[in-house]
Design a protein around this motif. Structure first.
Motif, PDB file in Angstrom:
ATOM      1  N   THR A 134      45.218  31.838  28.321  1.00 15.00           N
ATOM      2  CA  THR A 134      45.478  33.168  29.384  1.00 15.00           C
ATOM      3  C   THR A 134      46.375  35.243  29.071  1.00 15.00           C
ATOM      4  OG1 THR A 134      45.340  31.220  31.095  1.00 15.00           O
ATOM      5  CG2 THR A 134      45.750  33.210  31.359  1.00 15.00           C
ATOM      6  N   PHE A 135      45.086  35.474  29.270  1.00 11.95           N
ATOM      7  CA  PHE A 135      46.042  37.266  29.382  1.00 11.95           C
ATOM      8  C   PHE A 135      45.951  37.496  31.601  1.00 11.95           C
ATOM      9  CE2 PHE A 135      44.378  36.692  25.026  1.00 11.95           C
ATOM     10  CZ  PHE A 135      44.104  37.390  24.707  1.00 11.95           C
ATOM     11  N   TYR A 136      47.511  38.087  30.981  1.00 10.14           N
ATOM     12  CA  TYR A 136      47.445  38.497  33.035  1.00 10.14           C
ATOM     13  C   TYR A 136      47.686  40.118  32.513  1.00 10.14           C
ATOM     14  CZ  TYR A 136      48.553  39.151  37.619  1.00 10.14           C
ATOM     15  OH  TYR A 136      48.881  40.267  38.973  1.00 10.14           O
ATOM     16  N   GLN A 137      47.551  40.404  33.144  1.00  6.10           N
ATOM     17  CA  GLN A 137      47.374  42.439  32.555  1.00  6.10           C
ATOM     18  C   GLN A 137      47.912  42.229  31.984  1.00  6.10           C
ATOM     19  OE1 GLN A 137      50.014  43.209  36.531  1.00  6.10           O
ATOM     20  NE2 GLN A 137      48.606  43.432  38.130  1.00  6.10           N
ATOM     21  N   PRO A 138      46.910  42.436  30.976  1.00  8.12           N
ATOM     22  CA  PRO A 138      47.678  42.306  29.262  1.00  8.12           C
ATOM     23  C   PRO A 138      46.715  44.534  28.990  1.00  8.12           C
ATOM     24  CG  PRO A 138      45.190  41.882  29.227  1.00  8.12           C
ATOM     25  CD  PRO A 138      46.152  41.668  31.323  1.00  8.12           C
ATOM     26  N   HIS A 139      47.438  45.334  28.558  1.00 11.19           N
ATOM     27  CA  HIS A 139      47.664  46.674  28.630  1.00 11.19           C
ATOM     28  C   HIS A 139      46.607  46.983  27.086  1.00 11.19           C
ATOM     29  CE1 HIS A 139      52.373  47.120  30.035  1.00 11.19           C
ATOM     30  NE2 HIS A 139      51.218  46.089  31.209  1.00 11.19           N
ATOM     31  N   ASP A 140      45.832  48.101  27.605  1.00  8.55           N
ATOM     32  CA  ASP A 140      44.620  48.827  26.952  1.00  8.55           C
ATOM     33  C   ASP A 140      43.748  47.927  27.006  1.00  8.55           C
ATOM     34  OD1 ASP A 140      46.791  50.847  26.180  1.00  8.55           O
ATOM     35  OD2 ASP A 140      47.057  50.000  24.400  1.00  8.55           O
ATOM     36  N   ILE A 159      40.842  36.246  30.480  1.00  9.99           N
ATOM     37  CA  ILE A 159      41.652  37.564  30.735  1.00  9.99           C
ATOM     38  C   ILE A 159      41.336  37.720  32.302  1.00  9.99           C
ATOM     39  CG2 ILE A 159      41.487  39.395  29.441  1.00  9.99           C
ATOM     40  CD1 ILE A 159      40.095  38.652  27.213  1.00  9.99           C
ATOM     41  N   VAL A 160      42.545  38.145  32.626  1.00  7.66           N
ATOM     42  CA  VAL A 160      43.010  39.217  33.873  1.00  7.66           C
ATOM     43  C   VAL A 160      42.834  40.064  33.978  1.00  7.66           C
ATOM     44  CG1 VAL A 160      43.540  38.722  36.304  1.00  7.66           C
ATOM     45  CG2 VAL A 160      42.149  36.585  34.269  1.00  7.66           C
ATOM     46  N   ASP A 161      42.756  41.670  34.739  1.00  5.85           N
ATOM     47  CA  ASP A 161      42.720  42.847  35.360  1.00  5.85           C
ATOM     48  C   ASP A 161      43.989  43.447  34.361  1.00  5.85           C
ATOM     49  OD1 ASP A 161      42.203  42.996  37.621  1.00  5.85           O
ATOM     50  OD2 ASP A 161      44.550  42.234  37.848  1.00  5.85           O
ATOM     51  N   ALA A 162      42.854  43.777  33.232  1.00  2.00           N
ATOM     52  CA  ALA A 162      43.409  44.207  32.055  1.00  2.00           C
ATOM     53  C   ALA A 162      43.824  45.822  32.620  1.00  2.00           C
ATOM     54  CB  ALA A 162      41.791  44.248  30.320  1.00  2.00           C
ATOM     55  N   THR A 205      36.390  36.647  32.303  1.00  4.71           N
ATOM     56  CA  THR A 205      36.772  37.502  32.270  1.00  4.71           C
ATOM     57  C   THR A 205      36.627  38.395  33.358  1.00  4.71           C
ATOM     58  OG1 THR A 205      35.579  39.438  31.825  1.00  4.71           O
ATOM     59  CG2 THR A 205      36.978  38.466  30.097  1.00  4.71           C
ATOM     60  N   PHE A 206      38.573  38.931  33.961  1.00  2.00           N
ATOM     61  CA  PHE A 206      38.024  39.085  35.595  1.00  2.00           C
ATOM     62  C   PHE A 206      38.289  40.599  36.352  1.00  2.00           C
ATOM     63  CE2 PHE A 206      39.553  38.619  40.190  1.00  2.00           C
ATOM     64  CZ  PHE A 206      38.299  38.304  40.937  1.00  2.00           C
ATOM     65  N   HIS A 207      38.904  41.292  37.214  1.00  2.78           N
ATOM     66  CA  HIS A 207      38.829  42.167  37.852  1.00  2.78           C
ATOM     67  C   HIS A 207      39.333  41.981  39.068  1.00  2.78           C
ATOM     68  CE1 HIS A 207      39.666  45.101  33.855  1.00  2.78           C
ATOM     69  NE2 HIS A 207      38.362  44.372  33.655  1.00  2.78           N
ATOM     70  N   TYR A 208      40.934  42.734  40.069  1.00  2.00           N
ATOM     71  CA  TYR A 208      40.578  41.606  41.141  1.00  2.00           C
ATOM     72  C   TYR A 208      40.147  43.105  41.741  1.00  2.00           C
ATOM     73  CZ  TYR A 208      43.795  37.632  40.844  1.00  2.00           C
ATOM     74  OH  TYR A 208      44.671  36.260  40.967  1.00  2.00           O
ATOM     75  N   ASP A 209      40.058  44.500  41.202  1.00  2.00           N
ATOM     76  CA  ASP A 209      39.106  45.152  41.669  1.00  2.00           C
ATOM     77  C   ASP A 209      38.165  45.193  41.882  1.00  2.00           C
ATOM     78  OD1 ASP A 209      39.441  48.880  42.579  1.00  2.00           O
ATOM     79  OD2 ASP A 209      38.364  48.109  40.736  1.00  2.00           O
ATOM     80  N   THR A 210      37.238  45.888  43.178  1.00  2.00           N
ATOM     81  CA  THR A 210      36.149  44.924  42.915  1.00  2.00           C
ATOM     82  C   THR A 210      35.303  46.112  42.007  1.00  2.00           C
ATOM     83  OG1 THR A 210      36.030  43.660  44.917  1.00  2.00           O
ATOM     84  CG2 THR A 210      33.931  45.277  44.311  1.00  2.00           C
ATOM     85  N   GLU A 211      35.249  47.364  42.402  1.00  3.03           N
ATOM     86  CA  GLU A 211      34.750  48.133  41.724  1.00  3.03           C
ATOM     87  C   GLU A 211      34.976  48.183  39.611  1.00  3.03           C
ATOM     88  OE1 GLU A 211      34.710  53.162  40.660  1.00  3.03           O
ATOM     89  OE2 GLU A 211      35.454  52.290  41.870  1.00  3.03           O
ATOM     90  N   ALA A 212      36.587  47.535  39.227  1.00  2.00           N
ATOM     91  CA  ALA A 212      36.601  48.143  37.657  1.00  2.00           C
ATOM     92  C   ALA A 212      35.383  46.513  37.428  1.00  2.00           C
ATOM     93  CB  ALA A 212      37.852  47.218  37.874  1.00  2.00           C
ATOM     94  N   ASN A 213      35.677  45.427  38.739  1.00  2.98           N
ATOM     95  CA  ASN A 213      35.030  43.609  38.277  1.00  2.98           C
ATOM     96  C   ASN A 213      33.441  44.363  37.702  1.00  2.98           C
ATOM     97  OD1 ASN A 213      34.927  41.034  37.795  1.00  2.98           O
ATOM     98  ND2 ASN A 213      34.588  40.850  39.132  1.00  2.98           N
ATOM     99  N   SER A 214      32.805  45.821  38.932  1.00  5.02           N
ATOM    100  CA  SER A 214      31.349  45.476  38.436  1.00  5.02           C
ATOM    101  C   SER A 214      30.814  46.016  37.552  1.00  5.02           C
ATOM    102  CB  SER A 214      30.534  45.548  39.697  1.00  5.02           C
ATOM    103  OG  SER A 214      31.004  47.314  40.198  1.00  5.02           O
ATOM    104  N   ASP A 215      31.990  46.299  36.914  1.00 10.80           N
ATOM    105  CA  ASP A 215      31.952  47.457  35.540  1.00 10.80           C
ATOM    106  C   ASP A 215      31.586  46.637  34.116  1.00 10.80           C
ATOM    107  OD1 ASP A 215      31.260  49.626  33.336  1.00 10.80           O
ATOM    108  OD2 ASP A 215      32.888  50.404  34.232  1.00 10.80           O
ATOM    109  N   SER A 216      30.352  46.153  33.619  1.00 10.69           N
ATOM    110  CA  SER A 216      30.537  45.329  32.319  1.00 10.69           C
ATOM    111  C   SER A 216      30.976  46.033  31.531  1.00 10.69           C
ATOM    112  CB  SER A 216      29.153  45.318  32.668  1.00 10.69           C
ATOM    113  OG  SER A 216      28.473  46.568  31.188  1.00 10.69           O
TER     114      SER A 216
END
Length: 227
Positions: A134-140, A159-162, A205-216
């Motif tokens: 489980t990765f949380y806010q990995p850098h890069d 992998i959440v919120d790279a 994989t997931f991003h809490y930011d909706t715009e980022a999450n919609s970007d493949s």
């Protein structure tokens, strides 16, 4: 029922509390013994925090066009639910023909990177696996394959919120370029003909930011090694 903010606060509390008695990942690496065909077999403790990054293998010196540093080793990190706070660094196996297997841990504030070369001078490509991490806010990135891919398995990771930190660097020159964006959960090489094709399956994989999450491309991206 706990909301997202409550879950995040609880997670951060656990990390901060366990960090009080944290040891470095390098200390655990140095103390690890050979086992099951690995040169270093790290059996980490459940719930314990290990800090800092880890480099396995060599680096490339652009001035001499030679590899330098310690020889690579075959390494297994059996996490057993441990927390790896990389503190802005990474776990990197670099420019060697060795294996790195990582499984069953939580990684925050860093990434896992397989770095290799395949050209007229060197064919030094590491391989291995990242499973049940489980990765949380990995850098890069969460996981970056840079000059590597063959015989690498990326399976059943979360992998959440790279975190996008700007442009990545060409590792042979140390020069950053806009052609190497960060912020993707998984980044692999576009040159699978040179470096091989990894097996990537059953990851979330997931991003809490909706715009980022919609970007493949924030989930998985193919990048050139040289920008």
């Amino acid at each position: 029922m706990l909301n997202k903010a409550s879950v995040l606060l609880l997670f951060l509390f656990v990390v901060l509390f366990s960090s009080i008695s944290a040891i470095t990942l390098k200390e655990a690496f140095d103390a690890a013994e050979p086992q099951e065909g690995y040169d270093k077999f790290l059996q980490l403790n459940t719930g314990e925090t290990y800090t800092g990054g880890l480099l396995i293998g060599k680096l490339f010196d652009q001035r001499t066009a030679q590899l330098y540093g310690e020889e690579g080793l075959n390494v297994r990190i059996q996490g057993n639910g441990a927390i790896l706070d990389l503190q802005g660094s990474e776990i990197c196996i670099s420019c060697c023909e060795n294996i790195l297997d990582i499984e069953d841990c939580i990684i925050i504030n860093g990434n896992v990177r397989f770095r290799g070369m395949n050209n007229s001078l060197f064919d030094q490509r590491p391989w291995g696996s990242v499973r049940y991490v489980t990765f949380y806010q990995p850098h890069d990135y969460g996981i970056r394959l840079q000059g590597a891919g063959e015989n690498i398995l990326i399976e059943r990771n979360i992998i959440v919120d790279a975190v996008a930190t700007g442009s990545d660097y060409i590792f042979t020159t140390g020069i950053s370029t806009d052609w190497l964006p960060t912020g993707s959960a998984i980044a692999i090489s576009v040159f699978t003909g040179f470096y091989g094709t990894p097996v990537i399956q059953d990851n979330w994989t997931f991003h809490y930011d909706t715009e980022a999450n919609s970007d493949s491309l924030r989930h998985i991206i193919e990048l050139c090694e040289y920008g």
